[in-house]
Design a protein around this motif. Structure first.
Motif, PDB file in Angstrom:
ATOM      1  N   ALA A 111       1.929  21.458 -12.229  1.00 36.38           N
ATOM      2  CA  ALA A 111       1.891  21.948 -10.845  1.00 36.38           C
ATOM      3  C   ALA A 111       1.370  20.822  -9.972  1.00 36.38           C
ATOM      4  N   PHE A 112       1.897  20.742  -8.742  1.00 40.21           N
ATOM      5  CA  PHE A 112       1.433  19.691  -7.829  1.00 40.21           C
ATOM      6  C   PHE A 112       1.773  20.102  -6.405  1.00 40.21           C
ATOM      7  N   ASP A 113       0.845  20.794  -5.777  1.00 41.43           N
ATOM      8  CA  ASP A 113       0.999  21.229  -4.389  1.00 41.43           C
ATOM      9  C   ASP A 113       0.146  20.306  -3.521  1.00 41.43           C
ATOM     10  N   PHE A 114       0.754  19.219  -3.044  1.00 42.20           N
ATOM     11  CA  PHE A 114       0.012  18.189  -2.333  1.00 42.20           C
ATOM     12  C   PHE A 114      -0.182  18.602  -0.877  1.00 42.20           C
ATOM     13  N   ALA A 115      -1.176  19.444  -0.652  1.00 36.91           N
ATOM     14  CA  ALA A 115      -1.538  19.931   0.673  1.00 36.91           C
ATOM     15  C   ALA A 115      -2.993  20.381   0.597  1.00 36.91           C
ATOM     16  N   VAL A 116      -3.683  20.295   1.704  1.00 35.32           N
ATOM     17  CA  VAL A 116      -5.078  20.745   1.718  1.00 35.32           C
ATOM     18  C   VAL A 116      -5.129  22.210   1.287  1.00 35.32           C
ATOM     19  N   PHE A 168      -9.785   9.026  -3.319  1.00 35.39           N
ATOM     20  CA  PHE A 168      -8.849   7.931  -3.581  1.00 35.39           C
ATOM     21  C   PHE A 168      -8.514   7.303  -2.229  1.00 35.39           C
ATOM     22  N   ALA A 169      -8.798   6.006  -2.081  1.00 35.49           N
ATOM     23  CA  ALA A 169      -8.507   5.314  -0.825  1.00 35.49           C
ATOM     24  C   ALA A 169      -7.601   4.129  -1.118  1.00 35.49           C
ATOM     25  N   VAL A 170      -6.516   3.993  -0.328  1.00 40.32           N
ATOM     26  CA  VAL A 170      -5.533   2.923  -0.489  1.00 40.32           C
ATOM     27  C   VAL A 170      -5.588   2.030   0.746  1.00 40.32           C
ATOM     28  N   ALA A 223       0.820  -1.207   0.000  1.00 45.11           N
ATOM     29  CA  ALA A 223       0.000   0.000   0.000  1.00 45.11           C
ATOM     30  C   ALA A 223       0.860   1.265   0.000  1.00 45.11           C
ATOM     31  N   THR A 224       2.010   1.223   0.675  1.00 54.34           N
ATOM     32  CA  THR A 224       2.884   2.399   0.693  1.00 54.34           C
ATOM     33  C   THR A 224       3.409   2.727  -0.707  1.00 54.34           C
ATOM     34  N   ARG A 225       3.683   1.683  -1.505  1.00 54.58           N
ATOM     35  CA  ARG A 225       4.164   1.919  -2.873  1.00 54.58           C
ATOM     36  C   ARG A 225       3.045   2.487  -3.745  1.00 54.58           C
ATOM     37  N   LEU A 226       1.836   1.971  -3.603  1.00 55.42           N
ATOM     38  CA  LEU A 226       0.696   2.488  -4.362  1.00 55.42           C
ATOM     39  C   LEU A 226       0.422   3.948  -3.996  1.00 55.42           C
ATOM     40  N   TRP A 227       0.499   4.268  -2.704  1.00 55.19           N
ATOM     41  CA  TRP A 227       0.288   5.649  -2.266  1.00 55.19           C
ATOM     42  C   TRP A 227       1.306   6.589  -2.911  1.00 55.19           C
ATOM     43  N   HIS A 228       2.556   6.167  -2.950  1.00 58.71           N
ATOM     44  CA  HIS A 228       3.594   7.002  -3.553  1.00 58.71           C
ATOM     45  C   HIS A 228       3.301   7.256  -5.024  1.00 58.71           C
ATOM     46  N   ALA A 229       2.844   6.233  -5.744  1.00 59.85           N
ATOM     47  CA  ALA A 229       2.554   6.404  -7.169  1.00 59.85           C
ATOM     48  C   ALA A 229       1.412   7.383  -7.395  1.00 59.85           C
ATOM     49  N   LEU A 230       0.443   7.417  -6.485  1.00 56.15           N
ATOM     50  CA  LEU A 230      -0.720   8.296  -6.633  1.00 56.15           C
ATOM     51  C   LEU A 230      -0.435   9.731  -6.212  1.00 56.15           C
ATOM     52  N   THR A 231       0.664   9.959  -5.496  1.00 51.21           N
ATOM     53  CA  THR A 231       0.909  11.289  -4.928  1.00 51.21           C
ATOM     54  C   THR A 231       2.226  11.914  -5.394  1.00 51.21           C
ATOM     55  N   ASP A 232       2.873  11.291  -6.359  1.00 52.67           N
ATOM     56  CA  ASP A 232       4.112  11.815  -6.944  1.00 52.67           C
ATOM     57  C   ASP A 232       3.820  12.168  -8.407  1.00 52.67           C
ATOM     58  N   PRO A 233       3.907  13.437  -8.790  1.00 54.25           N
ATOM     59  CA  PRO A 233       3.528  13.814 -10.163  1.00 54.25           C
ATOM     60  C   PRO A 233       4.311  13.090 -11.243  1.00 54.25           C
ATOM     61  N   ILE A 267      -6.645  15.277   2.979  1.00 56.66           N
ATOM     62  CA  ILE A 267      -5.543  14.328   2.865  1.00 56.66           C
ATOM     63  C   ILE A 267      -5.385  13.588   4.187  1.00 56.66           C
ATOM     64  N   GLU A 268      -5.476  12.264   4.138  1.00 51.68           N
ATOM     65  CA  GLU A 268      -5.160  11.395   5.262  1.00 51.68           C
ATOM     66  C   GLU A 268      -3.901  10.642   4.855  1.00 51.68           C
ATOM     67  N   ASP A 269      -2.762  11.074   5.366  1.00 57.82           N
ATOM     68  CA  ASP A 269      -1.482  10.621   4.840  1.00 57.82           C
ATOM     69  C   ASP A 269      -1.370   9.099   4.809  1.00 57.82           C
ATOM     70  N   GLY A 270      -1.050   8.576   3.637  1.00 58.83           N
ATOM     71  CA  GLY A 270      -0.827   7.155   3.464  1.00 58.83           C
ATOM     72  C   GLY A 270      -2.068   6.334   3.210  1.00 58.83           C
ATOM     73  N   THR A 271      -3.269   6.934   3.365  1.00 62.00           N
ATOM     74  CA  THR A 271      -4.490   6.131   3.229  1.00 62.00           C
ATOM     75  C   THR A 271      -5.504   6.699   2.247  1.00 62.00           C
ATOM     76  N   SER A 272      -5.704   8.019   2.212  1.00 65.06           N
ATOM     77  CA  SER A 272      -6.736   8.555   1.319  1.00 65.06           C
ATOM     78  C   SER A 272      -6.539  10.049   1.093  1.00 65.06           C
ATOM     79  N   PHE A 273      -7.072  10.513  -0.030  1.00 67.30           N
ATOM     80  CA  PHE A 273      -7.160  11.955  -0.274  1.00 67.30           C
ATOM     81  C   PHE A 273      -8.364  12.220  -1.159  1.00 67.30           C
ATOM     82  N   GLU A 274      -8.784  13.482  -1.167  1.00 67.08           N
ATOM     83  CA  GLU A 274      -9.990  13.902  -1.880  1.00 67.08           C
ATOM     84  C   GLU A 274      -9.679  15.168  -2.653  1.00 67.08           C
ATOM     85  N   VAL A 275     -10.193  15.235  -3.894  1.00 65.76           N
ATOM     86  CA  VAL A 275      -9.937  16.402  -4.726  1.00 65.76           C
ATOM     87  C   VAL A 275     -11.230  16.864  -5.377  1.00 65.76           C
ATOM     88  N   LEU A 276     -11.231  18.117  -5.800  1.00 68.09           N
ATOM     89  CA  LEU A 276     -12.234  18.638  -6.719  1.00 68.09           C
ATOM     90  C   LEU A 276     -11.588  18.652  -8.094  1.00 68.09           C
TER      91      LEU A 276
END
Length: 325
Positions: free
Chosen positions: A53-58, A113-115, A25-35, A83-92
């Protein structure tokens, strides 16, 4: 294939994608959050993504565009809502213009996105929430279901290192649908050199030969978008054995992507579109060619000529005559 299910729920105005991967799951999370990782799979084949652009912060924002083989761009933007680090994030998620402003007439959608861990691997659950039935139907009509499936099915190659994924496996041919084929080959050398080997006539004549016993007698290269090319080969010692291909560069993005048409010299009928991308990791380059054929019969006829075997002979020669020279 990683994607196990994509469902639409008109009553609740949702689309849900489920996928499972043989990676932590940690590897999948990295792939989803690294541009840089996202660029390798977020766009479906033929429409690779570029994140500018990729500012990964609420409250932060990501901007990207997907580019077709003909250079057309489809642009999008994410606003990170949670953003719930390592488990999920939500975007518009919004369709935007070249200035980043929302496109009139196109919906914005909330996406989660939930991992999760799943046995020895991981699971991705992505839910898209629409504001109306019209918005859901509009996005589905634009090809969101099949596009999402094709895009996320590329993620397996991202979650492994290039050498784990491709080294020693030679040239591989995958049938994506009736008119699209994907060719992959790991070249054990840097991307810049692999690109140059495709754009330097002296180098091409050393390796782009197919089976032994052939020579390239003409090599006019398309160096930039709009240029034309022409390649001709002859069997050594066999008069009148020549054949060749010609076409036009539709898109050139050194040293990452080159899209060309291809047609056998002297033959009638439509061309294929060959979309080559190069990705480097740890000194090795994954060469991927997405080929679009005019129809299934043409696809099957060309594959039956031994195309894959001929390409493997050339790529093996590329490593031997260019990379290791």
């Amino acid at each position: 294939m990683p994607v196990t299910d994509i469902t639409t729920d008109p009553e609740n105005l949702q689309m849900t994608l489920l996928a499972e991967f043989d990676a932590p799951a940690t590897r999948l999370w990295h792939a989803l959050t690294d541009p840089r990782q996202l660029e390798r799979f977020w766009g479906p084949p033929g429409w690779p993504a570029t994140f500018t652009a990729f500012d990964f912060a609420v409250g932060g924002r990501a901007e990207y565009h997907m580019t077709s083989p003909h250079g057309e761009a489809s642009r999008g933007a994410w606003e990170f809502l949670r953003i719930e680090d390592g488990t999920s994030f939500e975007v518009l998620d919004s369709f935007v213009d070249e200035h980043g402003a929302p496109l009139e007439g196109f919906p914005s959608m909330r996406m989660t996105f939930a991992v999760d861990a799943a046995g020895d691997g991981s699971r991705l659950t992505s839910v898209t929430y629409f504001t109306s039935l019209d918005a859901l139907e509009q996005v589905v009509a634009m090809g969101a279901v099949e596009g999402s499936r094709l895009a996320l099915n590329q993620l397996d190659a991202v979650l492994q290192s290039l050498r784990e994924y491709a080294q020693g496996k030679g040239t591989r041919t995958e049938l994506l649908d009736d008119t699209h084929v994907r060719i992959t080959r790991l070249i054990d050398g840097p991307r810049d050199l692999v690109w140059r080997a495709h754009h330097d006539a002296d180098l091409m004549k050393k390796w782009l030969l197919g089976p032994d016993g052939w020579s390239m007698t003409e090599c006019e290269i398309a160096q930039k978008t709009g240029d034309r090319y022409r390649y001709v080969w002859e069997q050594d010692g066999v008069p009148d054995s020549g054949f060749g291909f010609e076409g036009e560069s539709l898109l050139s993005e050194p040293t990452r992507r080159a899209v060309t048409t291809e047609k056998m010299i002297g033959m009638d009928g439509p061309s294929t579109v060959n979309d080559m991308t190069l990705y480097e990791e740890d000194g090795a380059t994954l060469l991927t060619i997405l080929i679009e054929y005019p129809d299934k019969d043409t696809r099957d006829m060309i594959l039956a000529t031994g195309m894959t075997e001929g390409m493997e002979a050339s790529y093996a020669r590329l490593e031997e005559q260019v990379i290791r020279a």
